[in-house]
Write an enzyme that holds these catalytic residues in place. Structure first.
Site, short mmCIF file in Angstrom:
data_model
loop_
_atom_site.label_atom_id
_atom_site.label_comp_id
_atom_site.label_asym_id
_atom_site.label_seq_id
_atom_site.Cartn_x
_atom_site.Cartn_y
_atom_site.Cartn_z
CG ASN A 1 -1.44 1.13 1.57
OD1 ASN A 1 -1.85 1.89 0.35
ND2 ASN A 1 -2.34 1.35 2.29
CE LYS B 1 0.17 3.10 4.77
NZ LYS B 1 0.14 3.42 6.19
CG HIS C 1 -5.66 1.82 5.92
ND1 HIS C 1 -5.12 2.70 6.50
CD2 HIS C 1 -4.66 1.02 5.42
CE1 HIS C 1 -3.77 2.12 6.95
NE2 HIS C 1 -3.50 1.26 6.31
CD GLU D 1 -2.67 5.44 7.26
OE1 GLU D 1 -2.66 5.43 5.82
OE2 GLU D 1 -1.48 4.92 7.77
CD GLU E 1 -3.02 -3.14 7.54
OE1 GLU E 1 -1.91 -3.09 7.21
OE2 GLU E 1 -3.62 -2.00 7.59
N GLY F 1 3.07 1.57 11.13
CA GLY F 1 4.03 2.61 10.88
C GLY F 1 4.95 2.97 12.20
CB SER G 1 5.56 -2.16 11.91
OG SER G 1 5.27 -1.13 12.12
C1 PEP Z 1 -0.59 -0.22 6.55
O1 PEP Z 1 -0.67 1.07 6.57
O2 PEP Z 1 -1.43 -0.84 6.00
C2 PEP Z 1 0.76 -0.48 6.95
C3 PEP Z 1 0.91 -1.79 7.21
O3 PEP Z 1 1.63 0.39 7.13
P1 PEP Z 1 3.21 0.12 7.80
O4 PEP Z 1 3.62 -1.34 7.04
O5 PEP Z 1 4.06 1.32 7.29
O6 PEP Z 1 3.12 -0.19 9.20
#
Ligand code: PEP
Length: 250
Positions: free
Chosen positions: A8, A10, A91, A93, A161, A167, A206
């Site tokens: 992703n 973003k 998601h 966000e 998630e 992040g 992460s």
């Molecule tokens: C995400 O936002 O879907 C995600 C997994 O981000 P990150 O891998 O940067 O934690």
């Protein structure tokens, strides 16, 4: 079940980033045991979809309406016409910016109606985790958003998630990931019967080359959704190679 690895991007990537996608696509072609997807920003969807041969391209969100006065928004049909095969929905966000369960559900229906597959994200916040409410939060998000229609399970992937892990450079302990994936699988089987056993459940938050092997070593984890580490062919490629070499690819 073939492992699925989705990046992703973003709100990252101008046209120069297509070179990264080309390298990722080449690598995906060399690793047929894994399935790879990339969700670039909308501006790169069409050129990326026209360029790749071995990975599928998807959107990061869509509007629940088919068309209309929704300035700045993108419909599921627009994603599909631009070459998207899937869309990430729910998601954290987007939830943080106002998507509640009902809206996520409406978006899931719109996406399936436009012929897209859906990666439905669920996950608890740090506060819910500390209050011992992680499982009920995740199961509640699923109950609210799982689509009903015939064949919908076949076009669905769940991404667990934990919001606090995204992040943040930290991941849950292996047994926590396993327990949550088990709970998600139970919800899917309760909802879809045997078809619920075939829905892939990804872990996201992460993920990096240094932790992915341990994460996918668990048979309950059917792949990963990757944010930051998916932005370059170098870091995403290391994740793909690690999964392909882990014995979790067929
Ligand atoms: C995400 O936002 O879907 C995600 C997994 O981000 P990150 O891998 O940067 O934690």
């Amino acid at each position: 079940m073939r492992s699925l690895i989705v990046g992703n991007w973003k709100m990252n990537g101008l046209s120069g980033a297509l070179a990264e996608a080309a390298s990722i696509d080449t690598l995906a072609g060399e690793l047929p045991g894994v399935e790879v997807g990339l969700a670039p920003p909308f501006t790169l969807l069409s050129p990326m979809a026209a360029m790749v041969h071995h990975l599928s391209v998807g959107g990061q969100d869509c509007h629940e309406a088919s068309h209309g006065a929704h300035t700045g928004r993108i419909s599921a049909a627009m994603l599909a016409e631009s070459g998207a095969r899937f869309v990430i929905l729910g998601h954290s966000e987007c939830r943080a910016e106002g998507d509640d369960d009902a809206r996520v559900r409406a978006k899931v229906d719109a996406a399936l109606g436009a012929g897209l597959s859906v990666i439905l994200c669920v996950g608890e916040t740090a506060r819910q985790r500390e209050a011992g409410e992680a499982k009920s939060a995740v199961v509640g998000q699923l109950a609210a958003a799982l689509p009903q229609g015939e064949g919908s399970a076949e076009r669905l992937t769940i991404a667990y998630e934990p919001v606090w892990a995204i992040g943040a450079g930290q991941t849950p302990a292996q047994d926590e990931v396993e327990a949550m994936h088990r709970a998600i699988r139970s919800s899917l089987v309760a909802h879809y019967g045997e078809a619920g056993r075939l829905v892939r459940i990804l872990y996201g938050g992460s993920v990096s080359a240094s932790n992915v092997e341990a994460l996918v070593a668990n048979a309950m984890v059917n792949g990963v959704l990757v944010g930051g580490a998916s932005l370059t062919a170098e870091s995403f490629g290391a994740i793909l190679r690690s999964i392909a070499g882990s014995g979790r690819a067929d």
